[in-house]
Design a protein around this motif. Structure first.
Motif, PDB file in Angstrom:
ATOM      1  N   ARG A  36       0.783  -1.078   0.056  1.00 52.68           N
ATOM      2  CA  ARG A  36       0.073  -0.002  -0.013  1.00 52.68           C
ATOM      3  C   ARG A  36       1.070   1.260   0.000  1.00 52.68           C
ATOM      4  NH1 ARG A  36      -5.411  -0.701   1.826  1.00 52.68           N
ATOM      5  NH2 ARG A  36      -5.894  -2.842   2.387  1.00 52.68           N
ATOM      6  N   ARG A  37       1.958   1.240   0.795  1.00 50.24           N
ATOM      7  CA  ARG A  37       2.851   2.457   0.839  1.00 50.24           C
ATOM      8  C   ARG A  37       3.805   2.450  -0.447  1.00 50.24           C
ATOM      9  NH1 ARG A  37       3.474   4.581   5.941  1.00 50.24           N
ATOM     10  NH2 ARG A  37       2.153   3.478   7.552  1.00 50.24           N
ATOM     11  N   CYS A  38       4.024   1.293  -1.136  1.00 48.03           N
ATOM     12  CA  CYS A  38       4.526   1.469  -2.342  1.00 48.03           C
ATOM     13  C   CYS A  38       3.782   2.004  -3.587  1.00 48.03           C
ATOM     14  CB  CYS A  38       5.046   0.161  -2.744  1.00 48.03           C
ATOM     15  SG  CYS A  38       6.435  -0.402  -1.848  1.00 48.03           S
ATOM     16  N   GLY A  39       2.137   2.242  -3.318  1.00 51.89           N
ATOM     17  CA  GLY A  39       1.481   2.601  -4.302  1.00 51.89           C
ATOM     18  C   GLY A  39       0.539   1.309  -4.725  1.00 51.89           C
ATOM     19  N   ASP A  40      -0.734   1.536  -4.141  1.00 52.21           N
ATOM     20  CA  ASP A  40      -1.728   0.570  -4.294  1.00 52.21           C
ATOM     21  C   ASP A  40      -2.790   0.938  -5.468  1.00 52.21           C
ATOM     22  OD1 ASP A  40      -2.777  -1.703  -3.272  1.00 52.21           O
ATOM     23  OD2 ASP A  40      -4.335  -0.757  -2.053  1.00 52.21           O
ATOM     24  N   LEU A  41      -2.491  -0.039  -6.444  1.00 51.45           N
ATOM     25  CA  LEU A  41      -3.246   0.078  -7.820  1.00 51.45           C
ATOM     26  C   LEU A  41      -2.802   1.328  -8.547  1.00 51.45           C
ATOM     27  CD1 LEU A  41      -5.140  -1.620  -9.584  1.00 51.45           C
ATOM     28  CD2 LEU A  41      -7.084   0.014  -8.499  1.00 51.45           C
ATOM     29  N   GLY A  42      -1.451   1.708  -8.400  1.00 52.91           N
ATOM     30  CA  GLY A  42      -1.120   2.866  -9.173  1.00 52.91           C
ATOM     31  C   GLY A  42      -0.600   2.563 -10.675  1.00 52.91           C
ATOM     32  N   ARG A  43       0.540   3.474 -11.095  1.00 55.10           N
ATOM     33  CA  ARG A  43       0.600   3.194 -12.471  1.00 55.10           C
ATOM     34  C   ARG A  43       1.227   1.866 -12.790  1.00 55.10           C
ATOM     35  NH1 ARG A  43       4.386   7.786 -15.337  1.00 55.10           N
ATOM     36  NH2 ARG A  43       5.724   6.859 -13.791  1.00 55.10           N
ATOM     37  N   TYR A  44       2.228   1.540 -11.823  1.00 54.47           N
ATOM     38  CA  TYR A  44       2.951   0.295 -12.056  1.00 54.47           C
ATOM     39  C   TYR A  44       1.868  -0.976 -12.197  1.00 54.47           C
ATOM     40  CZ  TYR A  44       5.938  -3.959 -11.066  1.00 54.47           C
ATOM     41  OH  TYR A  44       6.564  -5.106 -11.136  1.00 54.47           O
ATOM     42  N   GLN A  45       0.866  -0.999 -11.191  1.00 53.69           N
ATOM     43  CA  GLN A  45      -0.157  -2.353 -11.307  1.00 53.69           C
ATOM     44  C   GLN A  45      -0.949  -2.074 -12.860  1.00 53.69           C
ATOM     45  OE1 GLN A  45       0.516  -0.392  -8.706  1.00 53.69           O
ATOM     46  NE2 GLN A  45       0.954  -2.079  -6.855  1.00 53.69           N
ATOM     47  N   LEU A  46      -1.302  -0.825 -13.097  1.00 51.57           N
ATOM     48  CA  LEU A  46      -2.237  -0.637 -14.077  1.00 51.57           C
ATOM     49  C   LEU A  46      -1.769  -0.875 -15.165  1.00 51.57           C
ATOM     50  CD1 LEU A  46      -3.954   2.765 -13.160  1.00 51.57           C
ATOM     51  CD2 LEU A  46      -5.039   0.480 -13.321  1.00 51.57           C
ATOM     52  N   LYS A 106       8.920   3.306  -7.323  1.00 53.24           N
ATOM     53  CA  LYS A 106       9.413   4.267  -8.243  1.00 53.24           C
ATOM     54  C   LYS A 106       8.466   4.732  -9.304  1.00 53.24           C
ATOM     55  CE  LYS A 106      13.431   5.410 -11.357  1.00 53.24           C
ATOM     56  NZ  LYS A 106      14.629   4.591 -11.900  1.00 53.24           N
ATOM     57  N   THR A 107       7.724   3.538  -9.812  1.00 55.47           N
ATOM     58  CA  THR A 107       6.871   3.716 -11.002  1.00 55.47           C
ATOM     59  C   THR A 107       5.507   4.582 -10.632  1.00 55.47           C
ATOM     60  OG1 THR A 107       7.567   1.697 -11.916  1.00 55.47           O
ATOM     61  CG2 THR A 107       5.733   2.582 -12.723  1.00 55.47           C
ATOM     62  N   ASN A 108       5.141   4.296  -9.304  1.00 54.35           N
ATOM     63  CA  ASN A 108       3.971   5.088  -8.627  1.00 54.35           C
ATOM     64  C   ASN A 108       4.458   6.136  -8.023  1.00 54.35           C
ATOM     65  OD1 ASN A 108       2.440   2.918  -9.514  1.00 54.35           O
ATOM     66  ND2 ASN A 108       2.713   1.529  -7.584  1.00 54.35           N
ATOM     67  N   GLY A 109       5.749   6.640  -8.038  1.00 47.84           N
ATOM     68  CA  GLY A 109       5.896   8.113  -7.733  1.00 47.84           C
ATOM     69  C   GLY A 109       6.055   8.281  -6.105  1.00 47.84           C
ATOM     70  N   ARG A 110       6.222   6.940  -5.611  1.00 46.49           N
ATOM     71  CA  ARG A 110       6.653   7.028  -4.048  1.00 46.49           C
ATOM     72  C   ARG A 110       8.050   7.013  -3.617  1.00 46.49           C
ATOM     73  NH1 ARG A 110       1.639   5.417  -1.443  1.00 46.49           N
ATOM     74  NH2 ARG A 110       0.112   6.063  -2.819  1.00 46.49           N
ATOM     75  N   ALA A 111       8.646   7.808  -2.812  1.00 44.75           N
ATOM     76  CA  ALA A 111       9.807   7.681  -2.356  1.00 44.75           C
ATOM     77  C   ALA A 111       9.993   6.769  -1.147  1.00 44.75           C
ATOM     78  CB  ALA A 111      10.018   9.140  -1.584  1.00 44.75           C
ATOM     79  N   ASP A 112      11.408   6.362  -0.968  1.00 49.04           N
ATOM     80  CA  ASP A 112      11.623   5.199  -0.224  1.00 49.04           C
ATOM     81  C   ASP A 112      11.425   5.498   1.279  1.00 49.04           C
ATOM     82  OD1 ASP A 112      12.906   4.172  -2.208  1.00 49.04           O
ATOM     83  OD2 ASP A 112      14.963   4.433  -1.622  1.00 49.04           O
ATOM     84  N   ILE A 113      11.132   6.875   1.570  1.00 50.79           N
ATOM     85  CA  ILE A 113      11.010   7.031   2.948  1.00 50.79           C
ATOM     86  C   ILE A 113       9.418   6.675   3.010  1.00 50.79           C
ATOM     87  CG2 ILE A 113      10.000   9.606   2.534  1.00 50.79           C
ATOM     88  CD1 ILE A 113      11.583  10.588   4.995  1.00 50.79           C
ATOM     89  N   GLU A 114       8.637   6.432   2.353  1.00 49.10           N
ATOM     90  CA  GLU A 114       7.387   6.212   2.595  1.00 49.10           C
ATOM     91  C   GLU A 114       7.115   4.666   2.701  1.00 49.10           C
ATOM     92  OE1 GLU A 114       4.445   8.118   0.006  1.00 49.10           O
ATOM     93  OE2 GLU A 114       6.127   8.969  -1.038  1.00 49.10           O
ATOM     94  N   TRP A 115       8.190   3.634   2.569  1.00 48.75           N
ATOM     95  CA  TRP A 115       7.810   2.472   2.610  1.00 48.75           C
ATOM     96  C   TRP A 115       9.142   1.836   2.977  1.00 48.75           C
ATOM     97  CZ3 TRP A 115      10.917  -1.123  -0.010  1.00 48.75           C
ATOM     98  CH2 TRP A 115      11.815  -0.604  -1.340  1.00 48.75           C
ATOM     99  N   PHE A 116      10.341   1.959   2.814  1.00 52.18           N
ATOM    100  CA  PHE A 116      11.481   1.048   3.042  1.00 52.18           C
ATOM    101  C   PHE A 116      11.551   0.666   4.482  1.00 52.18           C
ATOM    102  CE2 PHE A 116      15.946   0.160   3.762  1.00 52.18           C
ATOM    103  CZ  PHE A 116      16.022  -0.886   2.871  1.00 52.18           C
ATOM    104  N   PHE A 117      11.473   1.566   5.602  1.00 48.58           N
ATOM    105  CA  PHE A 117      11.502   1.370   6.968  1.00 48.58           C
ATOM    106  C   PHE A 117      10.560   0.141   7.194  1.00 48.58           C
ATOM    107  CE2 PHE A 117       9.897   1.497  11.278  1.00 48.58           C
ATOM    108  CZ  PHE A 117      11.162   1.438  12.050  1.00 48.58           C
TER     109      PHE A 117
END
Length: 555
Positions: free
Chosen positions: A31-41, A306-317
Motif C-alpha cells: 500500500r505504501r509503495c502505491g496501491d493500484l498505481g501506474r505500475y499495477q495498471l 518508483k513507478t508509482n511515484g513513491r519515495a523510499d522514505i514512505e515504505w522502506f522502513f
C-alpha cells in the motif's frame, strides 16, 4: 554506498515516525509503495491481453473447425461443375431435391453413400472440416480436435505446482512462448509442405493441444498478488472479462478471414504483438516473500514505488521491519510440502468438486444457447454470449465486495444457476424463445459462479500453494467440460432431461460444502500463510494480533 543510504534512511524514518504499528505486513508495504498505481495498471493491461489470448484459442474451434451446411455433389452427367451450395436456378434445385436423400445429407436418394460434397461457405467460409471432409462417418474426427483442447488444460496442475516452485513470471514466459512458437511451426508446415489431410490431421491435433496449455491460471494468480487485498476481486475479474474480450476478438477475426488456416495465422499475429512484453512480466511480491528471496523482493518493491511515484522514505522502513519481524520467521518455518498438502486435502477436494460442477453446468447451459443459431448468425451469438458472460463476471465482482463476501456470493449464484437448470427441461421443446432467455440468464448465473470460485479458491490457500490450488480447480473443471457433451450424446434426447436434475442436485451439494468453508473477503494473504503453518509460535502471534489488529478495507 547503497548500504549507507539504507542505514541513513532507516535512521531518518525512525526519527520521524513517533509510533510504528506492530503488525507490519507485506500488505501494508504494498500500500505504501502505491496501491493500484501506474505500475499495477500497466502490467494489468498487458497481462490481460495475454489472458484474452486464452479466449481466442478456446473459440478457434467454433469457427475454424465448424461444421457448415453441406449436400451431396450432383453427378457430372447430371450437372457439370456443381460447385456452389446454393441452387443456380429452379432446374438445379429440382435436381438437388431429386438426388439428395430426404432423411440424410450423407446419402443419395437411392441409399448410396455420397463421396463428394458441396459446402455452404456463406457463414464460416472455408473450414478445416470441409478440407478434411470430417462429416458423416468421419465426423468423430472433428470432435477429437475439441476433446484434445479440453484435455490440454488438465496439465495446468503441473504448471501450477511449478509456478509455486520457480515463480509466476517464468511459467508465464515459458508457456506463452511455447503456445506461440510451436503453432507457428506447425502452421508453416501446413501452409508450405504439400501433404494429405491424413498428415494434416495429427498436426492440427497437436496444434490444438499445445494451444490449450496456456498460462491463464497463473496470470490470474499474479494479477491478484500484484496489489493489496483491496483490489484482489477487481484484479482477478479483469482476467475473466479479458477472456470474454478474446471471444469477441476471435469472432471478429473469423468474420474477416473466413478461412481456417488464415484464422490461425491471425491468432499467431496477436501473440506476436505480445512477445516483447514477456521480458517485463513482473514477479509476485507474495511469492518472493514466501520463498525468502528478500533481495529480489526489495528490488521489486523499489520498482513498484518508483513507478508509482513513491519515495523510499514512505515504505522502506516498513519493509525492513517486515523482514526483521518475527511474523516473517513464522512464514519461513513451514512444514514439508507433503504435510501441507495433506492438511489442505479436504479444502482441495471441495475446490476440485466446485471446478467440476461449475464447468459441467457451463457446458450444459451452452447447449440451450445453440437454439439461437436458428435465428441469429453464430458470430452474433458468440458476441451476445460473451457480453452476457462479461455482465455475469461484473455482477459477481460487485456482489463479492458487499456483505455477501465470497462465500455467500458463491452460494447465491449457485442457487440462481440451479434454478435456471431446473426450469430448462420444461420449456426447451416447446418454447424456444423462453429457452434462449433462460439459457442466457443461466449463463449469466454460471459466469458469476465461475467468477466467485476463481477468486475464492486461491484466497483459501497460502502463497506457496496458491498456484497448485488454482490448478486443481482448472484440472477438475476440464473433466466436467469433457464429460458434459459425452453424457448428453450417450443418453440421447430421451433421457438427457434427467441430467438437468442431476446437475441441479450437484449444485446443492456444492452449496452445502461451501457452508463449511471460511469467509476470505477481509483476510490478508499473510493471514492465510499464518494459518497454514504448524509452528507453535503461531498461536501466540494470533493472540498478539487480537491485541494489535490490522485495519484493512480488503475486498
Amino acid at each position: 554506498m547503497i548500504e549507507n543510504q539504507k542505514e541513513s534512511l532507516s535512521d531518518e524514518t525512525s526519527s520521524e515516525c513517533v509510533e510504528i504499528p506492530y503488525d507490519v505486513t507485506l500488505e501494508n508495504v504494498l500500500r505504501r509503495c502505491g496501491d493500484l498505481g501506474r505500475y499495477q495498471l500497466i502490467h494489468y493491461i498487458f497481462l490481460n491481453f495475454i489472458a484474452a489470448a486464452s479466449g481466442i484459442n478456446a473459440f478457434y474451434y467454433v469457427f475454424g473447425v465448424a461444421e457448415p451446411l453441406f449436400r451431396c455433389r450432383l453427378p457430372s452427367n447430371m450437372w457439370a461443375d456443381d460447385d456452389r451450395f446454393e441452387s443456380i436456378n429452379s432446374t438445379h434445385q429440382l435436381l438437388i431435391d431429386t438426388c439428395q436423400s430426404p432423411t440424410s445429407r450423407c446419402q443419395l436418394v437411392n441409399g448410396s453413400i455420397c463421396t463428394e460434397f458441396i459446402y455452404d461457405r456463406s457463414v464460416f467460409g472455408r473450414t478445416f472440416t470441409e478440407d478434411g471432409q470430417y462429416i458423416c462417418h468421419n465426423a468423430i474426427k472433428r470432435t477429437w480436435l475439441s476433446t484434445v483442447y479440453q484435455i490440454g488444460p488438465c496439465f495446468a496442475i503441473i504448471s501450477g505446482i511449478i509456478s509455486d516452485k520457480i515463480g509466476r513470471r517464468k511459467v508465464i514466459q515459458v508457456l506463452t512462448i511455447a503456445i506461440f512458437i510451436i503453432p507457428v511451426i506447425i502452421q508453416l508446415l501446413l501452409q508450405v509442405v504439400p501433404m494429405s489431410m491424413n498428415m494434416k490431421f495429427p498436426l492440427m491435433l497437436f496444434n490444438q493441444f499445445i494451444s490449450s496449455i496456456d498460462p491463464f491460471g497463473i496470470i490470474f494468480i499474479l494479477l491478484m498478488e500484484l496489489a493489496s487485498s483491496s483490489h484482489r476481486t477487481l484484479a482477478g475479474n479483469s482476467a475473466l472479462i479479458s477472456y470474454t474480450f478474446g471471444e469477441i476478438v476471435i469472432t471478429l477475426f473469423a468474420y474477416i478471414t473466413r478461412n481456417w488456416l488464415t484464422l490461425k495465422w491471425l491468432n499467431s499475429a496477436y501473440f506476436a504483438l505480445l512477445m516483447f512484453y514477456l521480458y517485463f512480466v513482473p514477479e509476485s511480491p507474495y511469492w518472493l516473500l514466501s520463498m525468502k528471496k528478500f533481495d529480489r523482493l526489495e528490488a521489486c518493491l523499489r520498482k513498484i514505488a518508483k513507478t508509482n511515484g513513491r519515495a523510499d522514505i514512505e515504505w522502506f522502513f516498513y519493509y525492513e521491519k517486515l523482514i526483521q519481524d518475527h511474523r516473517v520467521t513464522i512464514l519461513i518455518i513451514k512444514p514439508s510440502k507433503k504435510k501441507r498438502i495433506a492438511s489442505f486435502a479436504p479444502k482441495l477436494c471441495v475446490c476440485g468438486l466446485i471446478g467440476f460442477v461449475t464447468m459441467l453446468l457451463y457446458i450444459k447451459i451452452s447447449y440451450g444457447l445453440a437454439l439461437m443459431n436458428n435465428t441469429l448468425s453464430p458470430h452474433l451469438s458468440i458476441v451476445i454470449g460473451a457480453i452476457v458472460e462479461g455482465i455475469g463476471y461484473l455482477s459477481a465482482n460487485f456482489a463479492m465486495i458487499t456483505r455477501l463476501g465470497r462465500k455467500y456470493a458463491l452460494i447465491v449464484y449457485a442457487l440462481f444457476t440451479s434454478g435456471c437448470v431446473i426450469v430448462m427441461p420444461f420449456i426447451q421443446d416447446h418454447h424456444p424463445i423462453a429457452t434462449i432467455v433462460v439459457s442466457q440468464l443461466g449463463k449469466l448465473a454460471i459466469s458469476g459462479t465461475v467468477s466467485v470460485s476463481w477468486i475464492y479458491v486461491p484466497e483459501l490457500f497460502p502463497t506457496s500453494m496458491r498456484g497448485f490450488s488454482n490448478a486443481v480447480l482448472i484440472f477438475f473443471g476440464r473433466f466436467g467440460a469433457i464429460l458434459a457433451p459425452i453424457i448428453d450424446a450417450t443418453l440421447g434426447n430421451q433421457y438427457s432431461k434427467i441430467t438437468f436434475y442431476v446437475y441441479a442436485a450437484l449444485t446443492l451439494v456444492i452449496i452445502v460444502l461451501v457452508l463449511f468453508l471460511p469467509e476470505t473477503r477481509n483476510r490478508l494473504f499473510e493471514d492465510m500463510e499464518e494459518n497454514s503453518t504448524t509452528d507453535p509460535v503461531t498461536n501466540d502471534n494470533k493472540e498478539n494480533n487480537h491485541e494489535n489488529p490490522t485495519k484493512t478495507d480488503a475486498q
